[in-house]
Design a protein around this motif. Structure first.
Motif: not given
Length: 140
Positions: A7, A9, A75
């Protein structure tokens, strides 16, 4: 080509005491939307985010009578706009009469955001709205 499932972000947070006006929240949010390219690539969406921020911060100050913690998290799929306040009372949508001066904040957030939710936490509540940019005009 391999898929990277990690991820990615980026986020920002700002404390907005009762003494700060909503203009501080609006200007701060616009500055961060500009770093994402939203002012240029998705100006209408940027305006929607700023309006939602104004409503959520106003609700925190007016109804919870507390400092608002404003958190923006991007994100790469959704901009999460979270406002935390010290009240555990969850917001309720109201049907404002045509002559009422207030009572439309959550109706606006509901209309502007792709989705939103409110949840209690140990020191109050969080109200989070998600904004997804159009695929063709996705910010950098």
């Amino acid at each position: 080509m391999t898929y990277d499932s990690s991820l990615r972000a980026v986020g920002w947070a700002r404390s907005l005491p009762l003494s700060s006006g909503v203009k501080v929240a609006r200007d701060w949010t616009r500055a961060h939307l500009a770093t994402l390219g939203w002012e240029r690539a998705a100006p209408d969406l940027a305006d929607s985010v700023v309006l939602a921020v104004c409503e959520l911060v106003t609700n925190a100050h007016l109804h919870a009578r507390s400092t608002a913690q404003l958190i923006l998290t991007w994100d790469e799929e959704c901009l999460h706009v979270t406002v935390h306040d010290a009240s555990t009372r969850l917001p309720e949508r109201r049907q404002a009469s045509g002559s009422a001066l207030g009572g439309r904040g959550l109706l606006l957030v509901d209309a502007l955001a792709d989705r939103w939710q409110a949840r209690r936490c140990s020191r109050g509540k969080d109200v989070t709205a998600c904004f997804q940019p159009p695929r063709t005009g996705q910010p950098e």
